[in-house]
Design a protein around this motif. Structure first.
Motif, PDB file in Angstrom:
ATOM      1  N   SER A  14      -3.420  -0.773  -8.521  1.00  0.00           N
ATOM      2  CA  SER A  14      -4.767  -0.224  -8.432  1.00  0.00           C
ATOM      3  C   SER A  14      -4.764   0.985  -7.500  1.00  0.00           C
ATOM      4  O   SER A  14      -3.815   1.210  -6.753  1.00  0.00           O
ATOM      5  N   VAL A  15      -5.853   1.734  -7.569  1.00  0.00           N
ATOM      6  CA  VAL A  15      -6.037   2.922  -6.745  1.00  0.00           C
ATOM      7  C   VAL A  15      -7.347   2.782  -5.992  1.00  0.00           C
ATOM      8  O   VAL A  15      -8.358   2.394  -6.574  1.00  0.00           O
ATOM      9  N   GLU A  16      -7.316   3.125  -4.705  1.00  0.00           N
ATOM     10  CA  GLU A  16      -8.520   3.053  -3.897  1.00  0.00           C
ATOM     11  C   GLU A  16      -9.500   4.143  -4.313  1.00  0.00           C
ATOM     12  O   GLU A  16      -9.091   5.203  -4.801  1.00  0.00           O
ATOM     13  N   ASN A  17     -10.810   3.891  -4.158  1.00  0.00           N
ATOM     14  CA  ASN A  17     -11.841   4.782  -4.677  1.00  0.00           C
ATOM     15  C   ASN A  17     -11.739   6.211  -4.160  1.00  0.00           C
ATOM     16  O   ASN A  17     -12.053   7.159  -4.875  1.00  0.00           O
ATOM     17  N   THR A  18     -11.328   6.364  -2.918  1.00  0.00           N
ATOM     18  CA  THR A  18     -11.231   7.714  -2.363  1.00  0.00           C
ATOM     19  C   THR A  18      -9.977   8.427  -2.855  1.00  0.00           C
ATOM     20  O   THR A  18      -9.764   9.594  -2.539  1.00  0.00           O
ATOM     21  N   LYS A  19      -9.199   7.712  -3.612  1.00  0.00           N
ATOM     22  CA  LYS A  19      -8.017   8.282  -4.263  1.00  0.00           C
ATOM     23  C   LYS A  19      -6.966   8.768  -3.274  1.00  0.00           C
ATOM     24  O   LYS A  19      -6.317   9.786  -3.507  1.00  0.00           O
ATOM     25  N   THR A  20      -6.830   8.043  -2.175  1.00  0.00           N
ATOM     26  CA  THR A  20      -5.770   8.396  -1.249  1.00  0.00           C
ATOM     27  C   THR A  20      -4.756   7.266  -1.076  1.00  0.00           C
ATOM     28  O   THR A  20      -3.768   7.437  -0.377  1.00  0.00           O
ATOM     29  N   THR A  21      -5.008   6.123  -1.687  1.00  0.00           N
ATOM     30  CA  THR A  21      -4.105   4.993  -1.514  1.00  0.00           C
ATOM     31  C   THR A  21      -3.881   4.272  -2.833  1.00  0.00           C
ATOM     32  O   THR A  21      -4.818   3.984  -3.569  1.00  0.00           O
ATOM     33  N   LEU A  22      -2.624   3.991  -3.095  1.00  0.00           N
ATOM     34  CA  LEU A  22      -2.200   3.210  -4.259  1.00  0.00           C
ATOM     35  C   LEU A  22      -1.820   1.818  -3.760  1.00  0.00           C
ATOM     36  O   LEU A  22      -1.227   1.689  -2.685  1.00  0.00           O
ATOM     37  N   TYR A  23      -2.144   0.791  -4.541  1.00  0.00           N
ATOM     38  CA  TYR A  23      -1.840  -0.580  -4.147  1.00  0.00           C
ATOM     39  C   TYR A  23      -1.012  -1.294  -5.214  1.00  0.00           C
ATOM     40  O   TYR A  23      -1.045  -0.932  -6.394  1.00  0.00           O
ATOM     41  N   LEU A  24      -0.309  -2.325  -4.765  1.00  0.00           N
ATOM     42  CA  LEU A  24       0.313  -3.275  -5.675  1.00  0.00           C
ATOM     43  C   LEU A  24       0.106  -4.669  -5.088  1.00  0.00           C
ATOM     44  O   LEU A  24       0.646  -4.986  -4.030  1.00  0.00           O
ATOM     45  N   CYS A  48       0.054  10.333 -12.923  1.00  0.00           N
ATOM     46  CA  CYS A  48       0.662   9.038 -13.220  1.00  0.00           C
ATOM     47  C   CYS A  48       1.297   8.554 -11.920  1.00  0.00           C
ATOM     48  O   CYS A  48       2.129   9.267 -11.338  1.00  0.00           O
ATOM     49  N   LEU A  49       0.903   7.377 -11.473  1.00  0.00           N
ATOM     50  CA  LEU A  49       1.425   6.786 -10.244  1.00  0.00           C
ATOM     51  C   LEU A  49       2.136   5.485 -10.580  1.00  0.00           C
ATOM     52  O   LEU A  49       1.698   4.766 -11.481  1.00  0.00           O
ATOM     53  N   GLY A  50       3.167   5.184  -9.845  1.00  0.00           N
ATOM     54  CA  GLY A  50       3.909   3.980 -10.177  1.00  0.00           C
ATOM     55  C   GLY A  50       4.532   3.286  -8.985  1.00  0.00           C
ATOM     56  O   GLY A  50       4.619   3.851  -7.890  1.00  0.00           O
ATOM     57  N   TRP A  51       4.923   2.034  -9.236  1.00  0.00           N
ATOM     58  CA  TRP A  51       5.722   1.273  -8.293  1.00  0.00           C
ATOM     59  C   TRP A  51       7.059   0.966  -8.958  1.00  0.00           C
ATOM     60  O   TRP A  51       7.098   0.507 -10.106  1.00  0.00           O
ATOM     61  N   SER A  61       0.840  -1.188   0.000  1.00  0.00           N
ATOM     62  CA  SER A  61       0.000   0.000   0.000  1.00  0.00           C
ATOM     63  C   SER A  61       0.879   1.243   0.000  1.00  0.00           C
ATOM     64  O   SER A  61       2.000   1.231   0.523  1.00  0.00           O
ATOM     65  N   CYS A  62       0.348   2.301  -0.562  1.00  0.00           N
ATOM     66  CA  CYS A  62       1.045   3.587  -0.575  1.00  0.00           C
ATOM     67  C   CYS A  62       0.009   4.648  -0.223  1.00  0.00           C
ATOM     68  O   CYS A  62      -0.875   4.945  -1.027  1.00  0.00           O
ATOM     69  N   ALA A  63       0.128   5.204   0.963  1.00  0.00           N
ATOM     70  CA  ALA A  63      -0.824   6.206   1.429  1.00  0.00           C
ATOM     71  C   ALA A  63      -0.246   7.606   1.279  1.00  0.00           C
ATOM     72  O   ALA A  63       0.945   7.823   1.494  1.00  0.00           O
ATOM     73  N   ALA A  64      -1.111   8.527   0.911  1.00  0.00           N
ATOM     74  CA  ALA A  64      -0.707   9.920   0.768  1.00  0.00           C
ATOM     75  C   ALA A  64      -1.183  10.721   1.963  1.00  0.00           C
ATOM     76  O   ALA A  64      -2.226  10.433   2.529  1.00  0.00           O
ATOM     77  N   SER A  65      -0.446  11.715   2.320  1.00  0.00           N
ATOM     78  CA  SER A  65      -0.831  12.561   3.447  1.00  0.00           C
ATOM     79  C   SER A  65      -2.082  13.355   3.124  1.00  0.00           C
ATOM     80  O   SER A  65      -2.846  13.720   3.989  1.00  0.00           O
TER      81      SER A  65
END
Length: 126
Positions: free
Chosen positions: A72-82, A35-38, A21-25
């Motif tokens: 993928s990206v969570e619906n609330t657009k605050t978390t990126l997943y791999l 564009c988001l990446g791992w 998971s990748c959470a944004a402040s």
């Protein structure tokens, strides 16, 4: 300045799964078009782009992870997943999430990203 923080790394046996998971402040999408990446880096090797996703929902994967990893990206657009399935020892690396404004193709080239997290370690044993 966007803050990105990865979690979910750890140790796994070959064939097992992990989810990063990748959470944004705040909202990751400080850019309307993003564009988001791992990206991963194994010991003694250069950073390698793994996967990317853009604001249109289009996804891109490096050949070595196609069919095994899902970005993928969570619906609330605050978390990126791999999602990492069917893990292999060669997947062992530090994994970083990264972000940038979308300009053209959402390449997972590490050099294209401007915002980075601190990384989370993935170790896969055979």
């Amino acid at each position: 300045q966007q803050q990105l923080a990865e979690s979910g790394g750890g140790s796994a046996q070959a064939g097992e799964s992990l989810k990063l998971s990748c959470a944004a402040s705040g909202s990751i999408y400080m850019y309307q078009d993003y564009c988001l990446g791992w990206i991963r880096q194994a010991p003694g090797k250069e950073r390698e782009g793994v996967a990317s996703i853009d604001s249109n929902g289009d996804t891109f994967y490096t050949d070595s992870v196609k069919g095994r990893f899902t970005i993928s990206v969570e619906n609330t657009k605050t978390t990126l997943y791999l999602q990492l399935n069917s893990l292999k020892p060669e997947d062992t690396a530090m994994y970083y999430c990264a972000a940038r404004k979308l300009g053209g193709y959402c390449s997972y080239d590490p050099q294209m990203f401007v915002e980075w997290g601190q990384g989370t370690q993935v170790t896969v044993s055979s």
